[in-house]
Design an enzyme around this catalytic site. Sequence first.
Site, PDB file in Angstrom:
ATOM      1  N   LEU A   1      -1.936   2.569   3.906  1.00 39.14           N
ATOM      2  CA  LEU A   1      -0.561   2.433   4.397  1.00 39.14           C
ATOM      3  C   LEU A   1       0.447   2.531   3.250  1.00 39.14           C
ATOM      4  O   LEU A   1       0.363   1.787   2.279  1.00 39.14           O
ATOM      5  CB  LEU A   1      -0.375   1.078   5.092  1.00 39.14           C
ATOM      6  CG  LEU A   1      -1.416   0.703   6.148  1.00 39.14           C
ATOM      7  CD1 LEU A   1      -0.948  -0.516   6.925  1.00 39.14           C
ATOM      8  CD2 LEU A   1      -1.679   1.863   7.087  1.00 39.14           C
TER       9      LEU A   1
ATOM     10  N   ARG B   1      12.183  -5.032  -1.687  1.00 45.81           N
ATOM     11  CA  ARG B   1      12.264  -6.063  -2.732  1.00 45.81           C
ATOM     12  C   ARG B   1      12.116  -5.493  -4.147  1.00 45.81           C
ATOM     13  O   ARG B   1      12.348  -6.184  -5.123  1.00 45.81           O
ATOM     14  CB  ARG B   1      11.197  -7.141  -2.472  1.00 45.81           C
ATOM     15  CG  ARG B   1      11.534  -8.036  -1.296  1.00 45.81           C
ATOM     16  CD  ARG B   1      10.343  -8.856  -0.824  1.00 45.81           C
ATOM     17  NE  ARG B   1       9.378  -8.055  -0.075  1.00 45.81           N
ATOM     18  CZ  ARG B   1       8.249  -8.524   0.424  1.00 45.81           C
ATOM     19  NH1 ARG B   1       7.905  -9.786   0.233  1.00 45.81           N
ATOM     20  NH2 ARG B   1       7.423  -7.735   1.116  1.00 45.81           N
TER      21      ARG B   1
ATOM     22  N   LYS C   1       8.163   2.193  -2.918  1.00 44.64           N
ATOM     23  CA  LYS C   1       7.421   1.229  -3.744  1.00 44.64           C
ATOM     24  C   LYS C   1       6.136   1.795  -4.349  1.00 44.64           C
ATOM     25  O   LYS C   1       5.885   1.626  -5.541  1.00 44.64           O
ATOM     26  CB  LYS C   1       7.105   0.006  -2.876  1.00 44.64           C
ATOM     27  CG  LYS C   1       6.205  -1.012  -3.512  1.00 44.64           C
ATOM     28  CD  LYS C   1       6.233  -2.329  -2.768  1.00 44.64           C
ATOM     29  CE  LYS C   1       5.450  -2.335  -1.479  1.00 44.64           C
ATOM     30  NZ  LYS C   1       5.446  -3.682  -0.860  1.00 44.64           N
TER      31      LYS C   1
ATOM     32  N   GLY D   1       5.822  -1.846  11.591  1.00 47.33           N
ATOM     33  CA  GLY D   1       4.788  -2.816  11.236  1.00 47.33           C
ATOM     34  C   GLY D   1       3.470  -2.137  10.892  1.00 47.33           C
ATOM     35  O   GLY D   1       3.263  -0.955  11.182  1.00 47.33           O
TER      36      GLY D   1
ATOM     37  N   ASN E   1      -5.589 -12.872   3.345  1.00 44.53           N
ATOM     38  CA  ASN E   1      -5.933 -11.538   3.833  1.00 44.53           C
ATOM     39  C   ASN E   1      -5.431 -10.490   2.840  1.00 44.53           C
ATOM     40  O   ASN E   1      -4.235 -10.269   2.731  1.00 44.53           O
ATOM     41  CB  ASN E   1      -5.263 -11.321   5.199  1.00 44.53           C
ATOM     42  CG  ASN E   1      -5.328  -9.867   5.631  1.00 44.53           C
ATOM     43  OD1 ASN E   1      -6.312  -9.177   5.357  1.00 44.53           O
ATOM     44  ND2 ASN E   1      -4.275  -9.400   6.294  1.00 44.53           N
TER      45      ASN E   1
ATOM     46  N   ASN F   1       5.210  -6.573  -4.471  1.00 45.27           N
ATOM     47  CA  ASN F   1       6.424  -6.555  -3.658  1.00 45.27           C
ATOM     48  C   ASN F   1       7.672  -6.557  -4.530  1.00 45.27           C
ATOM     49  O   ASN F   1       8.745  -6.168  -4.088  1.00 45.27           O
ATOM     50  CB  ASN F   1       6.446  -7.759  -2.710  1.00 45.27           C
ATOM     51  CG  ASN F   1       5.299  -7.690  -1.703  1.00 45.27           C
ATOM     52  OD1 ASN F   1       4.927  -6.611  -1.235  1.00 45.27           O
ATOM     53  ND2 ASN F   1       4.717  -8.828  -1.375  1.00 45.27           N
TER      54      ASN F   1
ATOM     55  N   ASN G   1      10.691  20.645 -32.567  1.00 43.84           N
ATOM     56  CA  ASN G   1      10.052  21.469 -31.526  1.00 43.84           C
ATOM     57  C   ASN G   1      10.975  21.844 -30.372  1.00 43.84           C
ATOM     58  O   ASN G   1      10.554  22.515 -29.439  1.00 43.84           O
ATOM     59  CB  ASN G   1       8.786  20.772 -30.983  1.00 43.84           C
ATOM     60  CG  ASN G   1       9.091  19.420 -30.362  1.00 43.84           C
ATOM     61  OD1 ASN G   1      10.003  18.728 -30.796  1.00 43.84           O
ATOM     62  ND2 ASN G   1       8.329  19.057 -29.357  1.00 43.84           N
TER      63      ASN G   1
END
Length: 434
Positions: A9, A16, A23, A80, A172, A230, A355
């Site tokens: 997922l 956040r 993210k 969700g 979990n 997060n 360079n």
Amino acid sequence: MIGPVAVILAAGQGKRMKSDKPKVVHEVCGQSMIRHVVNAAFGAGVSDVVVIVGQGADQVKASLEGISNVHYATQDRQLGTGDAVKSARSALGDYTGAVMILVGDEPCLRSGPLALLLEKQKATKVACLMGTSIAPDPTGYGRILRDTTGRFLRIIEQKDCTPEQAAIKEVNPSCYVFMAPLLWEALEEVVPANAQGEFYLTDAPEILQKKGHEVQALVTLHPDDILGINTRLHLAEAHTIMSRRILEKLMEEGVTVYDPRNTYVDSRAKIGADTVIYPFSVVDGDVTVGKNCRIGPFALIRHGTVLADNVEVGAFVDIVRSDIGEGTLVRHLAYLGDTEVGRHVTVGAGAITANFDGQHKQQTKIGDQVTIGAGSVLVAPTSIGSRSTVGAGAVVTPTRPVPPDTTVVGVPAQPIAKSKENDGRPVDPRQPPR
Ligand code: UD1
Ligand code: CA
């Protein structure tokens, strides 16, 4: 698809993180989070990976470039995690085998524990097998509820927890293996009846169990593996965990790292045995370092660089997109970019390749046994033939590359003439004529 298959997922924005980028494309030790998770899934033995994309889908896809057997499914609106998995259904077609579900924001997942989950599920054929973890700080994770006999009951999200439930340390990590047909069946029954009004994937195991299917939750994952990113703070924590793992592995393979807390090596780098890395050195990108090299302190070796065996790179040296030959010494404060350097060359202190011509990066080629004097500038594109010497402070220009067996000095650098009166020894053009 042969299977087992992984669904990962990665459709959310990750608010956040306070970032314009989705993210999962933020990098940990040189690779995007999602790339680490996809690699872990393949390492565990899946045949195919379906990545659920949505926010910033193009960036997520770009960060997975070059990996085969990766498919994409789009979740248009982020309703969700349960809804996200549903969007993989058409990509999986009539596949009926095991589906491992992972989240793209857990970059420290290792393939070992995931392989174990797949094996266990294969042996038991349970409808759903979850890996869980005992987290010293369970904040933010869904908690695992069990009955008094220890049997799995359900997952409850932090936001839906009572204070007693919030104290549970078994969490979990979002590492599940489902049998595909039962997964689709359960997801049809998930409803958004929770604090966040979302379709929770976490409801699926309980739904299956209530229908009489076997569901198991096994404590198989180390808390380091499941660190979910997060925030930027989590990103830094993941970096610390992964960096330590990379350096520990190198040390096991015979590399000396004097100060692992102040040394950074990219997850793609390869380093040979008996190489010594001094503190505050950074090996950034797909770099290959041979055996018995010395790096640092304070060296920066960047992407596309190959150091052969017995190379020494001193303090404050910066090397990028360059090939350095066996036994070559690059002394302090030197910069080499887009340069091919031969064997047993000495690059003096403060010597640099210029360079960039203002528009493009240009190449420099240095032959074997060359000596580049301190503070010299090699303006690319240019070349220095084997066994030649560039005097200290000389500026070698593109129009006057240095042939083999020649000593050049000055600005612009010119060969020193060999004169008869001088017994054939070079005469420095900078000396006033006698
Ligand atoms: C989720 C789990 C939680 C678990 C935690 C850590 C649920 C309801 N909760 O919470 O039990 O402890 O992960 O692994 O599953 N995503 C989508 N589409 C969506 C929503 C999310 O693709 O509609 C993706 C996100 O991009 C992210 C991943 O799913 O990569 C997890 O989402 P996130 O919002 O971080 O879930 P958590 O709140 O951490
Ligand atoms: Ca998360």
